[in-house]
Structures are given as C-alpha cells and as structure tokens.
Design a protein around this motif. Structure first.
Motif, PDB file in Angstrom:
ATOM      1  N   GLY A 100      36.517   0.283 -30.864  1.00  0.00           N
ATOM      2  CA  GLY A 100      36.486   1.185 -29.933  1.00  0.00           C
ATOM      3  C   GLY A 100      35.264   1.947 -29.838  1.00  0.00           C
ATOM      4  N   LEU A 101      34.289   1.526 -30.369  1.00  0.00           N
ATOM      5  CA  LEU A 101      32.845   2.265 -30.540  1.00  0.00           C
ATOM      6  C   LEU A 101      32.342   2.136 -29.049  1.00  0.00           C
ATOM      7  N   VAL A 102      31.401   3.302 -28.813  1.00  0.00           N
ATOM      8  CA  VAL A 102      30.726   3.116 -27.560  1.00  0.00           C
ATOM      9  C   VAL A 102      29.167   2.661 -28.093  1.00  0.00           C
ATOM     10  N   GLN A 103      28.810   1.690 -27.650  1.00  0.00           N
ATOM     11  CA  GLN A 103      27.613   0.790 -28.089  1.00  0.00           C
ATOM     12  C   GLN A 103      26.359   1.006 -26.980  1.00  0.00           C
ATOM     13  N   THR A 104      25.567   1.585 -27.329  1.00  0.00           N
ATOM     14  CA  THR A 104      24.222   1.793 -26.363  1.00  0.00           C
ATOM     15  C   THR A 104      22.856   1.111 -26.820  1.00  0.00           C
ATOM     16  N   LEU A 105      22.022   0.710 -25.998  1.00  0.00           N
ATOM     17  CA  LEU A 105      20.744   0.156 -26.508  1.00  0.00           C
ATOM     18  C   LEU A 105      19.897   1.410 -26.701  1.00  0.00           C
ATOM     19  N   PRO A 106      19.067   1.328 -27.848  1.00  0.00           N
ATOM     20  CA  PRO A 106      18.214   2.575 -28.296  1.00  0.00           C
ATOM     21  C   PRO A 106      17.214   2.911 -27.267  1.00  0.00           C
ATOM     22  N   ALA A 107      16.809   3.767 -27.079  1.00  0.00           N
ATOM     23  CA  ALA A 107      15.599   4.122 -26.226  1.00  0.00           C
ATOM     24  C   ALA A 107      14.399   3.350 -26.680  1.00  0.00           C
ATOM     25  N   ARG A 108      13.572   2.943 -25.687  1.00  0.00           N
ATOM     26  CA  ARG A 108      12.241   2.394 -25.985  1.00  0.00           C
ATOM     27  C   ARG A 108      11.278   3.342 -26.669  1.00  0.00           C
ATOM     28  N   PRO A 109      10.709   2.701 -27.921  1.00  0.00           N
ATOM     29  CA  PRO A 109       9.784   3.475 -28.708  1.00  0.00           C
ATOM     30  C   PRO A 109       8.456   3.617 -27.815  1.00  0.00           C
ATOM     31  N   PRO A 110       7.764   4.679 -28.037  1.00  0.00           N
ATOM     32  CA  PRO A 110       6.347   4.874 -27.433  1.00  0.00           C
ATOM     33  C   PRO A 110       5.797   3.421 -27.225  1.00  0.00           C
ATOM     34  N   PRO A 111       4.887   2.993 -26.175  1.00  0.00           N
ATOM     35  CA  PRO A 111       4.242   1.770 -25.848  1.00  0.00           C
ATOM     36  C   PRO A 111       3.028   1.793 -27.062  1.00  0.00           C
ATOM     37  N   ALA A 112       2.648   0.573 -27.290  1.00  0.00           N
ATOM     38  CA  ALA A 112       1.369   0.389 -28.235  1.00  0.00           C
ATOM     39  C   ALA A 112       0.206   0.950 -27.532  1.00  0.00           C
ATOM     40  N   SER A 113      -0.638   1.295 -28.214  1.00  0.00           N
ATOM     41  CA  SER A 113      -2.099   1.679 -27.618  1.00  0.00           C
ATOM     42  C   SER A 113      -2.769   0.420 -27.514  1.00  0.00           C
ATOM     43  N   ASP A 114      -3.933   0.583 -26.478  1.00  0.00           N
ATOM     44  CA  ASP A 114      -4.889  -0.411 -26.282  1.00  0.00           C
ATOM     45  C   ASP A 114      -5.450  -0.743 -27.744  1.00  0.00           C
ATOM     46  N   GLU A 164      -4.067  -0.271 -30.894  1.00  0.00           N
ATOM     47  CA  GLU A 164      -3.073  -1.077 -31.627  1.00  0.00           C
ATOM     48  C   GLU A 164      -3.043  -2.871 -31.228  1.00  0.00           C
ATOM     49  N   LEU A 165      -3.004  -2.824 -29.960  1.00  0.00           N
ATOM     50  CA  LEU A 165      -2.959  -4.172 -29.140  1.00  0.00           C
ATOM     51  C   LEU A 165      -4.253  -5.008 -29.789  1.00  0.00           C
ATOM     52  N   VAL A 166      -5.319  -4.628 -29.691  1.00  0.00           N
ATOM     53  CA  VAL A 166      -6.494  -5.401 -30.266  1.00  0.00           C
ATOM     54  C   VAL A 166      -6.592  -5.525 -31.588  1.00  0.00           C
ATOM     55  N   GLU A 167      -5.998  -4.455 -32.414  1.00  0.00           N
ATOM     56  CA  GLU A 167      -6.024  -4.558 -33.746  1.00  0.00           C
ATOM     57  C   GLU A 167      -5.017  -5.992 -34.418  1.00  0.00           C
TER      58      GLU A 167
END
Length: 854
Positions: A582-596, A598-601
C-alpha cells in the motif's frame, strides 16, 4: 525531417474489422533464450499486428489502456514450444557526432564538443592515439617469439585452440524455453540511418548531427578493422595480421586489434608472447582490451604452470566472477597444488555446477580427481547437476571418472536416445543409466518420462526418484502440463527430500515454483523457492513470490519484511511489492542537468569513444561490452552526463542502458525518454489507446530507434513484420503502402497501434495479455489462458508464461507503461505511479477462440 505521407489517418481508426485472410505467422523467429546479457535486449516472440516482434529490450510495462471490446481470441496449442520470436535487440546505431568524429578521426574533445553544440565535426583525419600499440610484422613469422611492438603484424597459420572470443567468458548453458514466432518483431539490427529518420523532439542540433554523420568518411582502416575482428572470432591469426597492417595506428580501436593478435598468440604454442603482453598491458592498463589480454594470459600461465607470474597477474584481472569461471578455476589449481585442506575444499567448490566446464575447469577437475579430493558421491552429484543443466560434455567428463559409467556407448545411448527400452535391461550400471535417460527424455516428453518413472521407480533410490520427478515436473511446467504440480509433489522437493543440494538447479526449481503459481499451490511455491541457492532466493521475483506464499499461510510480518526489501519504482516486482504494502510510489525529481563542460568531458573519455566507434561499425556486442566496462568506473553524475549526451545524438538505446546503471542518483527522464511525442500521442489517440502503453511497448521493442531491423525483418519503432504491415494496410485501405516505408516513424506507429488495438480487443482489454500477444502472437496467450486450472492474478500469469523472451518482455512493457503514465501527466516531478497490480488484473480460464489478427 521529411514529410511522411500519412496513410488513411482517420480510416485507420474507423476501419471496419472485417476479417481479411490473415498472413501466416510471418515471423518464424525464435526467441532468444539466453540470459540478456543483459544488457540491452533480446528477441521476443511476436505474432500479431504490426510487429509480431520478439524483441527483448530492457524496459518495462504497460499502462492503462482504454476499455477493451472483448473480441474472442484464436485458439492455439499451449504446450508447444514456441518458435522463436523477433527479439528486440537493436543493433547499435551509427555513431553520432562524437562517435562519428572518432570514426572520422576527430580528436575526442572536439567530437564531444560537437554533441553539445550540435555542429557536425568537419575533420576526417584519423583520431590520434599517441599510445597506439605498434603493429607486428605482417609477413608470416613462424618464429616462437614474435613481439607486439614490432613495426608490422606478424602472421602465422593458426592451429591453436580457439581463443576466448569477443565474449571470452561465455560458457555453453542450457537453452531456455524457446520463444514463439510472431508477426511483429525480433532482435533488431538498425538499418543504415538517413537524415530523414531523425526523430522529432530531440535536442537542438541532433538532426544536423545525423545528417552530417551520414556524410562523414570512414576512419582509415575501418574495413580492415572489421576483417581483423572477424578473423579473431574465426581464430585465424594469419588473416588477422594481414588485416591489422591496414588499420591506421591512430584508429580509436587499434588497441583491440593488437589485443586480439596477442590473445591468439597466447593460445598458440608456437609463440612466446609474454614479453609483448607485458608491454601491451603497461601501455593500455585499465582498458577492456587489456583486461581481455590479461584474462587469456592468466589462463596461458596456468596451462604452462608459471605460477609466480600468475600470482602477480590474477589479482589485477577485472573480469572475474561466476560469468567466467575459467580464471577462478586456474587460481584454484594453483592453490590446490599446496595440498592444504582448506585450499582443496575451496578448489572443489570452484568447479562450476550445472554448466560446461571449459578447458581450465576441466583441468582442475582432473587435478582434483588425481589428488583424491573428489569422492564418487561428489562426482555423481556433479554429473546430475550437469544433466539438469543440459551440459552434456561435462556429463561425459564426469562419467569417465565414475567406474559405473565408464562404458561410453551405454552412456551415449542414455543421453542421445533416452527413450530406448534397451537401457532398462539389468546391468551393473542400470540405476545410473536410467536416472540419466529419464531426465533426458523428460525434456521433450515429460508425460512419457513420468510413465516410465512410475514403472522403473521402485528399482531406484528415494533420492534418485525425487531428483527425476523434479526434472519431469519442471519439463511439464515449461509446457503448462496439467500434472506438473502433482509431479513436483511426487518428488517431495517441497518437503526437503534427500536430493543433494546443487543437483537441482535454480532454473529447474523456478519452474516448479511456476507450476505452483498456476495451480495456486502456495506450499509448492514456497518449498521450491526455499530449495534454491542463496543467489536464486535473492532474485526479486522469488523474494516476492516467497512473501506471497508465506502471507497465504498467515505469516504477514515475514511477508511484509520481504516486500519492503524489494519495493521501488524501477522494476516489475518492485512496483508489485509497493502495491502489496500500500505504499505510494513516485518517480524521483530529475537531478540538475549536466553542464556543457560535463558533456564534453565524458564524451571525450577514450572508452566512450571506443564504444561509439564499435557502434558506428555496427558491432553491437563489442560496443555494449566496451560501454559497460567504461561506465563501471564513472560516478552517477558522469553516467547521467553520458546518457544525456547519447540522447542528444538520438542514440536512445545506449542512453537508456547507461542511465539504468546509476546507483543512487536517478533521472527518470533519461530512463524513460519520450521522443516522437506528437506522433505517439496521435497514433495512440486514433486507436483509443493510452499513450503510456504505446510508449512502454516501443521502449521495449526498439528503444526508439526508427531504423531498427530484426534478423527476421521486423522493422521500425514498433518492429512490424512486413506481412503484418501489409495486413494492416489492407484493413485501413492504405493501398499505396509499400514495405520500403515500414521504417517511417509516423506510419510505423500508426500501423503498430492499429495492431495493438486489435489484439487488445481480442484479449478482453488486458494490457498484459495484449503485450504477450504482440510479442508471441495472439493465439498463444489465448491458449495459455485456456489451459489454466484455476483463475490467477495477472502477475502470476505473467511469471508463468512458458517462453522466456515473452515473459521478460511482458513484465518490462507493463512496468515501463507505469512509469510513462506518471511522466506523461502534467507536473511529472513527484507524480504518483499508478498501480501495476491493477493494470495486471486477474486472468480466468477461458476457451481459446480464433480471432482475425495474425
């Protein structure tokens, strides 16, 4: 994107459902029964509508679907092993900007930047890898000391044992229940991409990247690299060396070429490659290529008895574990040589149970037998486990060490002609031969094996009878035989009979538990699960069903404790456990997006570049393995950045697989992306389907790769078989349809949704049964339902589907759809997940009635 002509849009929703002669099951595919490597997908048996697909991609399940209109389903034989279905393994798509850049030779950082900026790399120069291992001499060199760092590739005719191939740790395993043939899809290999296939709603620049990628030149040596890879798989060192000479030193995958050559040399006694191996391992430490070389070197050192070097290298091997027992067996050999009792006991336990031994583990067996460590009882136990697992080479190996089974002809007859009555003639080895023969016969003829066991059982020991009844019951459960549960009880497995532990595998016990689920026999369910190994009992499926079984006995607190341990939003049984509590399940909030940055690295990581290059060359298994090896060293933050970068390039299959590897920080938007949102919504609404259900199915079918094509021809987002697509085209009056258009996202989604609606109607509006029909064909779930002895909850029906591929597919589609139901609602952050248990519903026995959907 190109404007695709819509085929009779409104007509599809309103088309009369008059029965056209349905095409014969167009799929002929066979379900992939091997454990999905998981990874990214397996074939699913399909047999319907638009996609009779049999793919097994990795996601989850159905969502709410509009009320069904109860159309009677076609009848089919339930017990018949399914022809394979179209598995949804989608081969890797061509690499995007970063991969394309790597393929074209653009530096890693520049390639990564292209992903962020949306600009296609312009350079076609080979990506420099200053550390690239020099290639050996390409001329034949029979000398025993060819070195890796010579300037050209050395060659030699290969007479060595086949090297560990691209997946060196693979061991033959019993084939799971084969999947059915379906009209929809199967394991898909993406067709060549075109700019026209770019999906809507992707990040800015993706269309540009894809269009540019299609025009990028291949990196120098691409063709030669593929030839070298094929030569390695074929154990042809001569052809590999010749091809290696044409692979540019700066090619991003050059280290793999040199690694393959070294691995072949390590398996060829004509070569002394130890010095070259050391140089290679120093230069490419921490890479997948180096780990493969070290693995084969460790085995070579063990064969040659060079234990001092072995002791230094074995601890540095990353690829160790139950999936590849060979290195562990090599280390057990070393320890056993000391004669220490503790080491000998550990060595005995290192021998794999219920699977083929392989060269190194077979050598360990012979060593331990020579040291007198293995008793006759232990050898018999291991032989029975090998029979249970279908490991016939191992059976014959153990038999050579048992005096009662030394006569090979009688043993071969028991293994290969188990139905022969000659075996029951009185003889010194009567008992052993009959036990083996009955177990082998049960695999294909459980009823006949049961009858023979009743006749000859009195001449066997109690333990022998219990073990054989377990084999008969499991085989019967795989065929949904009505007596399977009764046979399991005859084996007294639930009562903890004296059958030696380990001789009945977790897989066999799982089928005994499934027999209990179909008959609502909770005692059998609990007993079978409790006989499993610790690993088997830890599986969320069996933790869940054990909890249900003890709850049925009134042990509520014990049940709830297990349910709490597995409850969560990411899996089929996690969602069901939450529903039970009987638990209420929710999806977690999205984390902060990756920076440019971080993507390049992350996109500049050499392992990522190699994985994408493998993908660019359509070498999916190698790409998946390279990416998995790389991701294991990344933080959650880096993993999410990599997933986002792959998503921006339209590589949704890789993006999803990577996103699922996070440990603590999860991004539901990356795990459950929604490309083609407008097209999916329009196609679903036209057929009165819930978009979440369609999304859940597409995620499992194709992982959103519009160009995906299975080995049997199922194509597109919903993996439609050409014959199924033609059937739909006739139903909706799309006279201009041609099979060449099957990859068009809009058309594929419309046709697939039309077919899904049809099977949903034929199966009383059950999303679970409709998903099974989409994968295995509508006749099969109708027959499975008709064979039920009693009504069961939907989760039990899903778990007892006899085809491994379809069972996995249904659970993932349904779990996927629950997540999409939350994500597609306004304000997705913290959105409550709908109940999976309600979606699954109840399934009652019902006669199978033929329908018109193919």
């Amino acid at each position: 994107m190109l404007g695709w002509t819509l085929l009779a849009g409104t007509a599809m929703a309103q088309a009369t459902r008059k029965a056209d002669p349905p095409p014969a099951h167009p799929s002929g595919r066979k379900a992939d029964s091997k454990p999905i490597q998981r990874s990214l997908g397996k074939p699913n048996p399909k047999g319907t509508h638009a996609s009779h697909a049999t793919h097994s991609r990795a996601p989850q399940g159905p969502q709410g679907v509009a009320p069904a209109k109860g159309v009677s389903p076609p009848a089919r034989t339930a017990a018949k092993p399914a022809p394979t279905s179209p598995a949804r393994r989608l081969a890797g798509t061509a690499a995007g900007a970063a991969a394309g850049a790597a393929a074209a030779g653009v530096a890693g950082a520049a390639a990564a930047s292209a992903v962020v900026s949306g600009q296609a790399p312009a350079s076609s120069t080979a990506n420099g890898s200053a550390n690239t291992f020099p290639t050996p001499n390409p001329t034949p060199n029979p000398s025993p000391n060819p070195t890796v760092n010579s300037t050209a590739n050395s060659t030699a005719n290969s007479t060595a044992n086949p090297p560990a191939n691209v997946a060196p740790n693979s061991e033959p395993t019993p084939t799971p229940t084969s999947a059915p043939t379906t009209a929809v899809s199967q394991s898909a290999n993406p067709a060549p991409k075109s700019a026209a296939s770019a999906a809507p709603n992707l990040a800015p620049g993706v269309g540009v990247l894809r269009a540019a990628r299609a025009q990028l030149p291949s990196a120098p040596g691409d063709d030669a690299f593929v030839i070298a890879r094929n030569a390695f798989v074929a154990n042809d060192i001569n052809r590999l060396s010749v091809a290696a000479a044409s692979v540019d030193a700066a090619h991003p995958l050059r280290p793999h070429v040199d690694a393959w050559r070294l691995r072949l040399q390590l398996n060829d006694s004509r070569f002394d490659a130890d010095g070259s191996v050391r140089i290679f391992l120093d230069r490419f430490a921490g890479t997948l290529a180096a780990d493969g070389v070290r693995r084969d070197w460790v085995l070579s050192l063990a064969r040659r008895g060079l234990w001092s070097e072995f002791e230094q290298q074995y601890p540095r091997l990353a690829a160790r574990g139950p999936d590849d027992p060979q290195p562990g067996c090599a280390d057990a050999r070393r320890r056993a040589l000391t004669g220490d009792p503790i080491a000998l006991t550990a060595a005995r336990e290192a021998l794999p149970l219920g699977r083929e031994l392989g060269e190194t583990c077979a050598a360990l067996l012979e060593q331990l037998a020579g040291q007198g460590v293995l008793s006759q009882a232990d050898l018999w136990r291991r032989l029975l486990a090998a029979v249970d697992g279908g490991a016939l080479t191992a059976v014959r190996k153990f038999a050579t060490l048992l005096p009662t089974l030394e006569e090979a002809r009688a043993l071969n007859a028991a293994l290969d002609q188990p139905q022969s009555e000659v075996l029951v003639a009185p003889s010194a080895n009567f008992r052993e031969l009959v036990v083996i023969a009955l177990a082998r016969q049960a695999r294909n003829e459980p009823q006949q094996a049961a009858e023979r066991l009743m006749r000859y059982g009195p001449r066997l020991t109690d333990d022998d009878r219990a073990w054989v009844w377990a084999q008969v019951a499991a085989a019967g459960a795989r065929r949904l035989h009505p007596d399977a549960a009764q046979w399991a009880h005859r084996g007294a497995i639930v009562a903890g009979a004296g059958v030696p532990l380990g001789t009945v595998s977790d897989e066999t016990l799982a089928w005994l538990a499934r027999a209990g689920l179909r008959s609502r026999d909770w005692k059998l369910v609990r007993g079978a699960i409790e006989r499993m190994t610790e690993t088997g009992r830890a599986d969320p499926a069996w933790r869940y069903w054990w909890a249900k079984s003890v709850a049925a006995e009134g042990r509520t607190e014990e049940a709830n404790q297990q349910m709490r341990a597995i409850a969560g939003p990411w899996s089929f049984y996690g969602l069901l456990a939450a529903d039970e509590l009987g638990l209420v399940q929710t999806l977690p909030a999205r984390p902060p997006p990756a920076s440019d940055d971080e993507l390049v690295e992350v996109m500049g990581h050499s392992g990522v570049i190699r994985a994408l290059k493998f993908s660019d060359l359509n070498l999916r298994p190698e790409s998946v393995k390279e990416m998995a090896f790389t991701v294991r060293t990344l933080s959650d933050r880096q993993i999410l950045a990599l997933s986002e970068a792959l998503r921006r390039r339209g590589l949704h299959d890789r993006s999803i697989a990577v996103a699922e590897r996070t440990v603590a920080t999860h991004d539901p938007g990356l795990r459950f992306p929604t490309p083609y949102r407008d097209l999916v919504s329009e196609a679903a609404r036209a057929q009165d389907l819930e978009p979440a259900f369609v999304y859940g199915l597409v995620r499992q079918e194709s992982r959103f790769l519009a160009e995906a094509r299975s080995v049997v021809g199922a194509a597109g987002l919903m993996q439609l078989m050409p014959a199924t697509a033609k059937w739909v085209a006739r139903k909706v009056g799309a006279n201009s349809f041609t099979p060449s258009r099957i990859h068009e996202p809009d058309l594929n989604l419309r046709f697939g949704s039309f077919y899904l609606r049809r099977v949903l109607d034929e199966l009383d509006g059950s999303p679970m049964l409709a998903a099974a029909a989409y994968n295995a064909g509508p006749g099969r779930p109708k027959a499975w339902r008709a064979s039920l002895p009693v009504g069961v909850e939907g989760a039990a029906f899903a778990e007892t589907i006899p085809f491994t591929e379809t069972r996995d597919y249904v659970k993932k589609v349904l779990a996927n759809s629950v997540a999409y139901a939350a994500l597609l609602e306004p304000g997705t952050t913290g959105q409550r997940l709908p109940s999976l248990k309600i979606r699954l519903g109840q399934v009652a026995p019902r006669a199978a009635v033929p329908g018109e959907a193919p």
